[in-house]
Scaffold this motif. Structure first.
Motif, PDB file in Angstrom:
ATOM      1  N   MET A   1      -0.703   9.490   2.374  1.00  0.00           N
ATOM      2  CA  MET A   1      -0.164   9.898   1.087  1.00  0.00           C
ATOM      3  C   MET A   1      -1.262  10.301   0.112  1.00  0.00           C
ATOM      4  SD  MET A   1       3.212   7.925   0.521  1.00  0.00           S
ATOM      5  CE  MET A   1       3.611   9.546  -0.029  1.00  0.00           C
ATOM      6  N   VAL A   2      -2.270   9.473  -0.046  1.00  0.00           N
ATOM      7  CA  VAL A   2      -3.276   9.764  -1.064  1.00  0.00           C
ATOM      8  C   VAL A   2      -4.632  10.088  -0.430  1.00  0.00           C
ATOM      9  CG1 VAL A   2      -4.513   8.864  -3.064  1.00  0.00           C
ATOM     10  CG2 VAL A   2      -2.128   8.315  -2.768  1.00  0.00           C
TER      11      VAL A   2
ATOM     12  N   THR B   1       2.755   1.570  -3.559  1.00  0.00           N
ATOM     13  CA  THR B   1       1.957   2.022  -4.705  1.00  0.00           C
ATOM     14  C   THR B   1       1.437   3.435  -4.484  1.00  0.00           C
ATOM     15  OG1 THR B   1      -0.002   0.943  -3.795  1.00  0.00           O
ATOM     16  CG2 THR B   1       1.259  -0.288  -5.421  1.00  0.00           C
ATOM     17  N   ASP B   2       1.023   3.784  -3.256  1.00  0.00           N
ATOM     18  CA  ASP B   2       0.540   5.141  -3.039  1.00  0.00           C
ATOM     19  C   ASP B   2       1.656   6.168  -3.231  1.00  0.00           C
ATOM     20  OD1 ASP B   2      -2.173   4.935  -0.541  1.00  0.00           O
ATOM     21  OD2 ASP B   2      -2.068   4.512  -2.688  1.00  0.00           O
ATOM     22  N   SER B   3       2.877   5.845  -2.739  1.00  0.00           N
ATOM     23  CA  SER B   3       3.990   6.773  -2.957  1.00  0.00           C
ATOM     24  C   SER B   3       4.271   6.922  -4.447  1.00  0.00           C
ATOM     25  CB  SER B   3       5.259   6.268  -2.267  1.00  0.00           C
ATOM     26  OG  SER B   3       4.989   5.841  -0.975  1.00  0.00           O
TER      27      SER B   3
ATOM     28  N   ILE C   1      -7.204   8.522  -9.906  1.00  0.00           N
ATOM     29  CA  ILE C   1      -6.385   7.320  -9.690  1.00  0.00           C
ATOM     30  C   ILE C   1      -6.893   6.471  -8.539  1.00  0.00           C
ATOM     31  CG2 ILE C   1      -4.299   8.295 -10.714  1.00  0.00           C
ATOM     32  CD1 ILE C   1      -3.975   7.908  -7.145  1.00  0.00           C
TER      33      ILE C   1
ATOM     34  N   ARG D   1      -5.610   2.203  -7.045  1.00  0.00           N
ATOM     35  CA  ARG D   1      -4.817   2.086  -5.825  1.00  0.00           C
ATOM     36  C   ARG D   1      -4.952   0.698  -5.248  1.00  0.00           C
ATOM     37  NH1 ARG D   1      -6.594   6.011  -1.521  1.00  0.00           N
ATOM     38  NH2 ARG D   1      -4.841   5.082  -0.439  1.00  0.00           N
ATOM     39  N   TYR D   2      -3.868   0.211  -4.689  1.00  0.00           N
ATOM     40  CA  TYR D   2      -3.863  -1.128  -4.084  1.00  0.00           C
ATOM     41  C   TYR D   2      -4.896  -1.214  -2.966  1.00  0.00           C
ATOM     42  CZ  TYR D   2      -2.199  -4.907  -1.078  1.00  0.00           C
ATOM     43  OH  TYR D   2      -2.121  -6.020  -0.289  1.00  0.00           O
ATOM     44  N   ALA D   3      -4.943  -0.193  -2.114  1.00  0.00           N
ATOM     45  CA  ALA D   3      -5.843  -0.239  -0.962  1.00  0.00           C
ATOM     46  C   ALA D   3      -7.301  -0.312  -1.401  1.00  0.00           C
ATOM     47  CB  ALA D   3      -5.622   0.991  -0.097  1.00  0.00           C
TER      48      ALA D   3
ATOM     49  N   PHE E   1      -0.696   4.412   5.941  1.00  0.00           N
ATOM     50  CA  PHE E   1      -0.434   4.586   4.502  1.00  0.00           C
ATOM     51  C   PHE E   1      -1.397   5.612   3.908  1.00  0.00           C
ATOM     52  CE2 PHE E   1      -4.107   2.765   2.474  1.00  0.00           C
ATOM     53  CZ  PHE E   1      -4.696   2.055   3.499  1.00  0.00           C
TER      54      PHE E   1
ATOM     55  N   ALA F   1       0.841  -1.203   0.000  1.00  0.00           N
ATOM     56  CA  ALA F   1       0.000   0.000   0.000  1.00  0.00           C
ATOM     57  C   ALA F   1       0.874   1.251   0.000  1.00  0.00           C
ATOM     58  CB  ALA F   1      -0.925  -0.022   1.211  1.00  0.00           C
TER      59      ALA F   1
END
Lengths: 446, 446, 446
Positions: free
Chosen positions: B217-218, A321-323, B288, B292-294, B214, A318
């Motif tokens: 970041m986003v 990918t977010d970075s 995006i 995202r993975y999350a 996490f 997580a």
């Protein structure tokens, strides 16, 4: 001089009643001149601007001092027949020509307004536009320059008619400064496209027997575009770094750079804008990833196959990918700011210090962020053997070479000792002259 | 006056053969002047523009009437040595100085072209550019002004040399109008970032024991950016509303606004453009989300956990989320239109009425749509207790305060009675004067 | 003439101390004039620019030769009272008027600067701005023109005062060139919106009993916007094609086009920019598809219902959807490039040949790619009966009609025989004249 007596200086003659002749006449009438047209068929030559007269060529040329030739090359024969009537007149030839001055030896030919177009005249896009005047007679050039200035143009004297040949080609070239950068971009695109095609589609076909050729449209494109964009962005800042090292090596700023470096530095703006275009395509290709059929299929299949296995949340994944996305978004945002300041009106409203701050400091920051975006992409893949298909490195590794070199060299230039020396060199200090003076002092002391 | 006799007025002298001196000389040559350079080393001073001569300083200064000083401050000592040669000449000092006029008491110093840069001279970005001339001698200023106008600059007289000090600092400031708006934006960003960090990440850690760090970041960024963008957009329209109420209260438009309000109104354009930048980041962060993975993990987990429960379609939820997105998209689209008209070339091509229509009416419409976007975001959450973690309101509620105030005040101003009074005040009517006149009439009648 | 003696030509008088009067005075002072204000209340009229004097109207008018009237129409009565003082003065009336010249019969009225606004004067947006001067006296117009030129304006003579009426309305129109294209766009939007509403929502309600009304916000909008965008883009290139066929039919380029075609060709830029706006909305609506509640619900439900059926990968579907997206993205990217060259500063920096290359060749390429994007959308649906709900064609089929016509006609024009004839016609050749000359030759030979 004969064209200053008995002729109305406010009366201008235009040969040709096409688009160019009519637009020029309209604009001259608006600026207060009187206009008379010379036409092959004065009575049925089509519409002319209100206020202008139409006569035969000979009659029109008789009363005016300055004649504009706005006809196509094919019709120049009649001008040759009119040569006696054009003695002593100043003629401005707006259409490209090769041998015009031979046709009418007694007239003063001035060339320069051929960079104007009917379109520019109609739309009034004249304010500040530069025109280069060539002519053998200073008085003739002065007459045309006065009129051009009244139209709002900026006039630059370019010497004699022999310089006119070079000027004629100028408006015929199509985006001359963009050719080299576009060729470089297309070359890089073609190279990486085929490189990735081999590593991705052909590898899957030969090693796994799968046909994944549909990937060439979006998946491969979305790898090639960011690679080319990052390499072009670093090519935008590499010449500045090379120039700095050349100055450090030579110890002076007064010697000329090599021609290839000069040419490279002149098209840095075009290189950067092409890189921005590729980055924009990369962004749009990324946004449509989740609506692609192939992506949805992969998502659904993954769930059907693993329907009993719990999907544990991987915190590291997580974060990574977010970075990755954050660096890409911030880099793209700064990139758009750089592109905005490249617009003529925005760049012109900034001072030199502000423009330099944005293009240099923000530009290097963009390069740093985008390079980090590339490194994070493969953060955990650099040491995996499966990354290296057929012993070749993946595309993004090749892509990171040039930007890393530029950033490392730039950091070297930021070291205090190096930076001080470079600043002194740029303010005029010269290592060789210092040695000369030291040599002179020594010689004097001996 | 001695510089008008025996000197060629078309001959100009430039001290300094660096970038600035060479660019200035090139442009002067193009405008038809003759240029002679004064250099410390006339025979090896590096390339000079074609057509210019290079001599020693004394020889160059002898024949010219106007001398441009284009050397760095460190080299001013030689000018002091040359003082006798510079008596009676007009000197234009292009590099910032402090004590130049003390160095050469006999010369007429004019300052003003130091806002030019080598870059601007090279790129021809001179058309219409304003320069402020300071000098103690009107004749000297006139000589420089004539030359500057021939280069295409617009000359404004700024009085004596004592005003030059203030002018020198002007080009050294970096984006002076952007400092206050940027500080406000960064302050708001920092405040909301930490506020949401506490309510989101720390709350989950302390209350539920989960590590969702996490998200900073986003996820958190994509809440902070729209909040700051909406608050900045409302700060763009709040001063206009405050000014209108001040005029209504005082009953006249002829009294000055408070300084803080004046300063606020001057940087409205920068506030709006920063708000647009935050809105653009918010849009990209939103696009995006699905890759995202999350987000993918949450989607997949949801299905694994509830694989037998049917997922009934909630029509209200569909309407709410679609309306939410439509308002956001339309608001962003209008926002981009506002930003486009802020470009110098686009804004300059509109008339005042058109520009005002876009910036005022479309601007308030954008604010309304974006505020509605914020209200719909929490349409069903305002009355839920779980929204108020640790008894604090969520970020979007805080965000909606300022915009709502601005819109309510604006609607008050649109009421017919209020609007009529304001229009009369803006056309020159004054409540106090009316009372004075009434007072006079009463006094006369008594 | 009486205003040239005993009056200081550098002293200008301004009636009115409002925003307009103060901004004009400020700019005149900066350009070196002396300014005196005439005010109803000289001692308490509010702030005036530094360096200007304030007197009563009569006193101010006495010493100046040129008077600017900057007061609202409501206050013109006092001017009528002042008529004796204004004999022989030149008056420039900046505020729209109807009967001003009747108020002061002895003065020379010049109108033209009313297109200026306080905003433009304050912000210095004067360089190159055009003003049209009307007046009955050439000397008066010349006096005003000299001053306007000194402010940086470009002056165009528009004849007598009778032309002033038309000029006054000019700055009052709001985006006059955008009205027709906006009406066409809104009409198309409304038509297709209701057409699709009937085919989509009402059909589902009546035929299947489902309430899918939530779709009107995003789903239907994301079909209407691309349809309108593509039709508008083709309407941008259709008049050029029609004009070419008219020229081919008539065999000459010297006859005027019909009025409707002229009017259509003048608003091509606005049509194209509106089409770009719709395309941008379509792109953003597409990006948010996967985060919509309805789309997520469909994805999840699909998996729950088919949890045992394997989801075989359909290669054709993958190729089709990826090609569909690639064409859309490339078309949109070229569209953005077209829009960028429409910016005044970018378009002005291109030569005519470059501008024409982008707008014409790249423009037709954009139209081709976007039309292909539309054809691929329904590549396998054209022959399915289920596509035709209630025997009506789907929206995208209707949408493809006009673009296909334009592209077919354009390809006809590119055929060598047709292209050669058209090029000769555009260089001046005329079929009828050729026949006339042939007729003359025949007549001569007989």
């Amino acid at each position: 001089c004969q064209y200053e007596t008995a002729l109305d200086p406010e009366l201008l003659c235009i040969f040709g009643t096409g688009d160019l002749g009519r637009s020029l006449g309209q604009r001259l009438l608006q600026s207060g001149y009187k206009v008379v047209y010379g036409s092959r068929r004065p009575h049925s030559c089509g519409p002319v601007p209100q206020g202008a007269q139409v006569m035969s060529h000979a009659a029109a040329a008789r009363s005016a001092s300055l004649i504009f030739i706005c006809v196509h090359r094919e019709h120049y024969d009649f001008i040759e027949m009119m040569a006696p009537h054009l003695e002593g007149k100043v003629m401005e030839v707006l259409i490209p020509y090769c041998v015009f001055s031979r046709l009418v030896p007694g007239a003063e030919v001035v060339k320069g307004l051929n960079t104007l177009s009917a379109w520019a005249l109609q739309n009034g896009l004249l304010a500040g536009k530069q025109v280069f005047l060539c002519g053998n007679s200073a008085k003739a050039k002065h007459a045309v320059a006065e009129m051009a200035t009244k139209l709002g143009l900026t006039v630059l004297d370019r010497g004699s008619l022999s310089a006119a040949r070079e000027l004629e080609d100028f408006p015929l070239q199509l985006f001359p400064q963009w050719r080299l950068p576009l060729c470089v971009a297309l070359g890089l695109t073609a190279f990486f496209y085929f490189y990735l095609l081999i590593r991705d589609v052909l590898y899957a076909y030969f090693e796994d027997g799968k046909d994944i050729s549909f990937r060439i449209m979006v998946s491969l494109a979305n790898k090639v575009f960011p690679i080319v964009s990052l390499i072009m962005l670093s090519l935008c800042y590499l010449p500045g770094v090379i120039a700095a090292f050349i100055q450090l090596y030579r110890g002076t700023k007064y010697s000329r750079f090599p021609d290839w470096l000069d040419r490279w530095m002149l098209c840095r703006k075009q290189i950067g804008l092409i890189a921005l275009g590729f980055a924009l395509l990369h962004a749009i290709y990324t946004f449509i990833i989740p609506i692609r059929y192939a992506v949805r299929h992969k998502l659904i299949s993954r769930m059907k196959n693993n329907k009993t296995t719990p999907f544990n949340f991987d915190n590291t994944e997580a974060w990574a990918t977010d970075s990755f996305y954050v660096l890409g978004i911030l880099g793209f945002f700064l990139y758009v700011l750089l592109g905005l300041t490249s617009l003529p009106s925005v760049g012109g409203s900034l001072s030199w210090r502000e423009f330099n701050f944005v293009q240099s400091k923000l530009g290097h920051l963009t390069l740093t962020i985008c390079t980090a975006h590339g490194y994070i992409y493969g953060w955990n893949k650099f040491l995996r053997p499966s990354t290296y298909k057929w012993y070749t490195p993946p595309g993004y590794m090749l892509c990171l070479v040039v930007p890393s070199i530029v950033l490392v060299l730039k950091m070297l230039l930021l070291l205090p000792c190096v930076d001080n020396t470079l600043t002194r060199i740029r303010q005029g200090w010269e290592r060789t002259r210092l040695r000369e003076e030291e040599g002179e002092i020594k010689a004097t002391n001996l």
